[in-house]
Scaffold this motif. Sequence first.
Motif, short mmCIF file in Angstrom:
data_model
loop_
_atom_site.label_atom_id
_atom_site.label_comp_id
_atom_site.label_asym_id
_atom_site.label_seq_id
_atom_site.Cartn_x
_atom_site.Cartn_y
_atom_site.Cartn_z
N VAL A 126 0.82 -1.21 0.00
CA VAL A 126 0.00 0.00 0.00
C VAL A 126 0.85 1.26 0.00
O VAL A 126 0.50 2.27 -0.61
N LEU A 127 1.99 1.21 0.67
CA LEU A 127 2.77 2.42 0.90
C LEU A 127 4.03 2.52 0.04
O LEU A 127 4.77 3.49 0.16
N ASP A 170 -1.86 -7.13 8.97
CA ASP A 170 -2.40 -5.99 8.20
C ASP A 170 -1.34 -5.29 7.37
O ASP A 170 -1.65 -4.41 6.57
N ARG A 171 -0.05 -5.63 7.56
CA ARG A 171 1.07 -5.09 6.80
C ARG A 171 1.27 -3.60 7.01
O ARG A 171 2.05 -2.96 6.31
N LEU A 172 0.60 -3.02 7.98
CA LEU A 172 0.74 -1.60 8.28
C LEU A 172 1.33 -1.38 9.68
O LEU A 172 1.78 -0.27 9.98
N ILE A 218 -4.51 -11.34 -2.03
CA ILE A 218 -5.96 -11.21 -2.18
C ILE A 218 -6.64 -11.25 -0.82
O ILE A 218 -7.54 -10.45 -0.52
N GLN A 219 -6.20 -12.17 0.03
CA GLN A 219 -6.77 -12.27 1.37
C GLN A 219 -6.50 -11.01 2.18
O GLN A 219 -7.38 -10.51 2.89
N TRP A 220 -5.29 -10.50 2.07
CA TRP A 220 -4.94 -9.27 2.79
C TRP A 220 -5.80 -8.09 2.32
O TRP A 220 -6.29 -7.31 3.14
N ALA A 221 -5.97 -7.95 1.01
CA ALA A 221 -6.78 -6.85 0.47
C ALA A 221 -8.21 -6.92 0.98
O ALA A 221 -8.81 -5.90 1.35
#
Length: 261
Positions: A126-127, A170-172, A218-221
């Motif tokens: 995302v970032l 959440d990768r954030l 896809i699951q994360w999105a």
Amino acid sequence: MIGSYVAVGDSFTEGVGDPGPDGAFVGWADRFAVLLADRVPEGDFDYTNLAVRGKLLDQIVEDQVPRALELAPDLISFCAGGNDIIRPGTDPDEVAERFERAIATLTSAIGTVMVTTGFDTRDVPVLRHLRGKIATYNGHVRAIADRYGCPVLDLWSLKTVQDRRAWDDDRLHLSPEGHTRVALRAGQVLGVEVPADPEQPWPPLPPRGTFEVRRDNIQWARDYLVPWIGRRLRGESSGDHVSAKGHLSPDDIKMRIGSVA
């Protein structure tokens, strides 16, 4: 010798991604407080965490900085501006000007104010496209730190947190291990003896195939990206109904960490 510490900031400093046994978050600042408390006689250390997830720089300055000044600790960690930077259309130069005004206020009253840079987002889906913007803001933070004599917790240079195991699903936000490595680096920044090297290499991981990576993305999105975008569109914040953790006992933090270790 640091006898009191106040943590100011957003989700990173609140500890999102590092849940304790009761579901409440621990995080790098709480873990760092334990390192500091171990250096003073038992009962002589005071710690308060004022950070709240989702807060923008101006909200942190308005809500947390006055309280931190009232507490008048030996050390304040100030991490703010990250949520401003990732918002579309924000100018890192302008955000840095407001950041500097806050640092000027804090350093005029507090002995040591530690500031933090942003992470290198090269591998964060995302970032990733904001990497240049974050690097610009980091440059301002380092320059401001030089002008006001602030130690810098440089997260951009902490290479081991670029491993995916350092991040929550959440990768954030950081995982418990990621928060631990940041706490260790914070100790190094202030010359505290730490029990492990934050740059200790991770064990090798088996390679992942293209299908597995695509499935995980896809699951994360579905689970995280879509809800995050939805909150932004509705003008909501993850911290709208969250209160700061406030005063915490280092012994209680140790027990919470130990129960999930």
